[in-house]
Design an enzyme around this catalytic site. Structure first.
Site, PDB file in Angstrom:
ATOM      1  N   CYS A  79      -4.084  -0.100   3.051  1.00 47.79           N
ATOM      2  CA  CYS A  79      -4.416  -1.052   1.986  1.00 47.79           C
ATOM      3  C   CYS A  79      -4.180  -2.499   2.441  1.00 47.79           C
ATOM      4  CB  CYS A  79      -3.672  -0.685   0.708  1.00 47.79           C
ATOM      5  SG  CYS A  79      -4.517  -1.298  -0.747  1.00 47.79           S
ATOM      6  N   HIS A 170      -3.650   4.673  -0.456  1.00 48.00           N
ATOM      7  CA  HIS A 170      -2.203   4.784  -0.229  1.00 48.00           C
ATOM      8  C   HIS A 170      -1.810   6.231   0.061  1.00 48.00           C
ATOM      9  CE1 HIS A 170      -0.540   0.819  -1.522  1.00 48.00           C
ATOM     10  NE2 HIS A 170      -1.738   0.721  -2.071  1.00 48.00           N
ATOM     11  N   GLU A 172       0.748   7.421   1.268  1.00 51.09           N
ATOM     12  CA  GLU A 172       2.190   7.677   1.116  1.00 51.09           C
ATOM     13  C   GLU A 172       2.574   7.981  -0.327  1.00 51.09           C
ATOM     14  OE1 GLU A 172       0.711   4.870   1.235  1.00 51.09           O
ATOM     15  OE2 GLU A 172       1.763   3.368   0.031  1.00 51.09           O
TER      16      GLU A 172
HETATM   17  N1  GLN Z   1      -5.204  -6.253  -3.176  1.00 51.57           N
HETATM   18  C1  GLN Z   1      -4.218  -6.309  -2.152  1.00 51.57           C
HETATM   19  C2  GLN Z   1      -4.551  -7.373  -1.101  1.00 51.57           C
HETATM   20  O1  GLN Z   1      -5.596  -7.918  -1.114  1.00 51.57           O
HETATM   21  C3  GLN Z   1      -4.050  -4.960  -1.486  1.00 51.57           C
HETATM   22  C4  GLN Z   1      -3.608  -3.947  -2.513  1.00 51.57           C
HETATM   23  C5  GLN Z   1      -2.706  -2.886  -1.991  1.00 51.57           C
HETATM   24  O2  GLN Z   1      -2.175  -2.952  -0.885  1.00 51.57           O
HETATM   25  N2  GLN Z   1      -2.459  -1.916  -2.833  1.00 51.57           N
HETATM   26  O3  GLN Z   1      -3.744  -7.647  -0.284  1.00 51.57           O
END
Ligand code: GLN
Length: 196
Positions: A79, A170, A172
């Site tokens: 992410c 995610h 995890e």
């Molecule tokens: N929206 C976040 C970003 O742009 C990432 C979201 C996340 O890691 N759950 O950094």
């Protein structure tokens, strides 16, 4: 046992450590640059990429992380971590680590879908993996050396380039450790290679 660090400046650190431990390896919260040298691989967790970047600069992690990558030690970005790995970010002139030949778009699943789960078929990890997406980015473009591992609704949500692995979701946050397992396999291979 492999030593897997989780960059612990911000974000979902504990959950990654739990997943590494559930997979039978050692998980270490990395708060200081000096800890990097003992690691076989590193996970950059989800969180908020702009905040994480600020802390990477504040604690002078940028150059050591680049060295870590150049050393051939594997890095897994999830992410926000995926955004940190990308060479290019839609709408931003500067990237962060920039080690993976991909362009990512942040928060790209729209407001209504700020967070959702989807069953994913991930090459090399699982055919039925439940991905948890939270204000997730996706990969809009991948270079020719990038292997696309998973698409969701036509969008790339997981990819590998050599020793770098990244995903939009995610892994995890569930008890399914097969995506973590894929990364641990990469770390094992890299470690064996470097021992030759
Ligand atoms: N929206 C976040 C970003 O742009 C990432 C979201 C996340 O890691 N759950 O950094």
């Amino acid at each position: 046992m492999l030593k897997i660090g989780v960059l612990a400046l911000q974000g979902a650190v504990r959950e990654h450590i739990r997943s590494v431990e559930a997979s039978g390896e050692e998980g270490i919260a990395v708060k200081k640059v000096s800890q990097l040298k003992e690691l076989d691989g590193l996970i950059i967790p989800g969180g908020e990429s702009t905040t994480m970047r600020r802390l990477i600069d504040k604690y002078e992690f940028m150059a050591p992380l680049k060295e870590f990558a150049q050393d051939g030690r594997p890095i897994f970005g999830t992410c926000a971590g995926l955004i940190i790995l990308a060479k290019s970010i839609v709408g931003q002139s500067e990237a962060h680590l920039g080690v993976m030949d991909i362009t990512v778009e942040r928060n790209s699943f729209g407001r209504q879908r700020e967070s959702f789960e989807a069953e994913l078929n991930i090459t090399g990890a699982a055919e039925d993996f439940v991905g948890v997406f939270i204000r997730a980015p996706h990969i809009v473009e991948a270079g020719e050396n990038v292997e696309v591992l998973c698409k969701h609704n036509g969008r790339i949500v997981a990819a590998r380039q050599g020793n770098f692995l990244g995903c939009s979701f995610h892994p995890e946050l569930t008890d399914d450790h097969r995506m973590t397992g894929l990364f641990l396999e990469m770390v094992k291979e890299a470690k064996e290679k470097s021992a030759v």
